[in-house]
Scaffold this motif. Structure first.
Motif, PDB file in Angstrom:
ATOM      1  N   LEU A 282      -5.028 -49.625  74.614  1.00 30.95           N
ATOM      2  CA  LEU A 282      -6.342 -49.019  74.859  1.00 30.95           C
ATOM      3  C   LEU A 282      -7.025 -48.604  73.557  1.00 30.95           C
ATOM      4  CD1 LEU A 282      -5.653 -46.884  78.053  1.00 30.95           C
ATOM      5  CD2 LEU A 282      -7.035 -48.956  77.869  1.00 30.95           C
ATOM      6  N   LEU A 283      -6.225 -48.061  72.635  1.00 29.34           N
ATOM      7  CA  LEU A 283      -6.786 -47.659  71.337  1.00 29.34           C
ATOM      8  C   LEU A 283      -7.314 -48.875  70.584  1.00 29.34           C
ATOM      9  CD1 LEU A 283      -7.273 -45.350  69.325  1.00 29.34           C
ATOM     10  CD2 LEU A 283      -5.012 -45.825  68.398  1.00 29.34           C
ATOM     11  N   GLN A 284      -6.586 -49.973  70.618  1.00 35.24           N
ATOM     12  CA  GLN A 284      -7.042 -51.194  69.940  1.00 35.24           C
ATOM     13  C   GLN A 284      -8.308 -51.751  70.582  1.00 35.24           C
ATOM     14  OE1 GLN A 284      -6.134 -52.592  67.210  1.00 35.24           O
ATOM     15  NE2 GLN A 284      -4.403 -51.255  66.818  1.00 35.24           N
ATOM     16  N   ILE A 285      -8.357 -51.734  71.911  1.00 35.93           N
ATOM     17  CA  ILE A 285      -9.560 -52.224  72.605  1.00 35.93           C
ATOM     18  C   ILE A 285     -10.759 -51.336  72.269  1.00 35.93           C
ATOM     19  CG2 ILE A 285     -10.629 -52.494  74.886  1.00 35.93           C
ATOM     20  CD1 ILE A 285      -7.854 -53.411  75.903  1.00 35.93           C
ATOM     21  N   ALA A 286     -10.549 -50.012  72.297  1.00 34.82           N
ATOM     22  CA  ALA A 286     -11.641 -49.084  71.978  1.00 34.82           C
ATOM     23  C   ALA A 286     -12.085 -49.254  70.533  1.00 34.82           C
ATOM     24  CB  ALA A 286     -11.196 -47.656  72.239  1.00 34.82           C
TER      25      ALA A 286
END
Length: 151
Positions: A81-85
């Motif tokens: 999720l952090l990478q996508i954000a």
């Protein structure tokens, strides 16, 4: 069963409980702990020890597997999720600051690890002695633990 009396003196009074007398009056104590409090080897047959070790090992391995999967999923999902954000532009990560904080945490962990070394060595020695005294139960536990991880 226990009575506490109030005394006017400054000395605290304590009731002394004699375990040998307690064990004579309570038969469950004798059944649970036997005549002595030595290693498990002295109390149960080899088959019973292997079964006890295997069952507890399987339970521990099964729980370890489930908790491990949950933790891996949570960490991996959070990272994803952090990478996508970050890729979408919602979050910008200051990697220099992250690296500085990680290095600071490493130094603190090394300091704490060096301070805790004597306690860890004592714990390892006590664990090794327990395993030597109860080798049948320990081997059953290890086998059960591996089966629990596999299931």
């Amino acid at each position: 069963p226990f009575s506490f009396e109030e005394h006017d003196s400054d000395d605290d009074s304590y009731e002394v409980l004699d375990l040998t007398e307690y064990a004579r009056r309570h038969h469950w104590w004798n059944r649970m702990f036997g005549r002595n409090s030595g290693p498990i080897v002295e109390k149960y047959s080899v088959a019973t020890q292997i079964v006890m070790g295997g069952v507890t090992g399987w339970c521990a391995g099964f729980l370890f597997q489930k908790v491990g999967k949950l933790a891996a999923t949570a960490v991996g999902g959070g990272f994803l999720l952090l990478q996508i954000a970050s890729h979408s532009g919602y979050v910008q990560v200051d990697w220099k600051r992250v690296e500085k904080d990680v290095n600071k945490a490493k130094k603190q962990l090394k300091k704490r690890a060096n301070k805790a070394a004597p306690e860890i060595n004592t714990l390892i020695e006590e664990s090794t002695e327990f395993i030597k005294q109860n080798i049948v139960v320990s081997s059953g536990f290890v086998g059960g633990f591996l089966l629990g991880l596999a299931s």
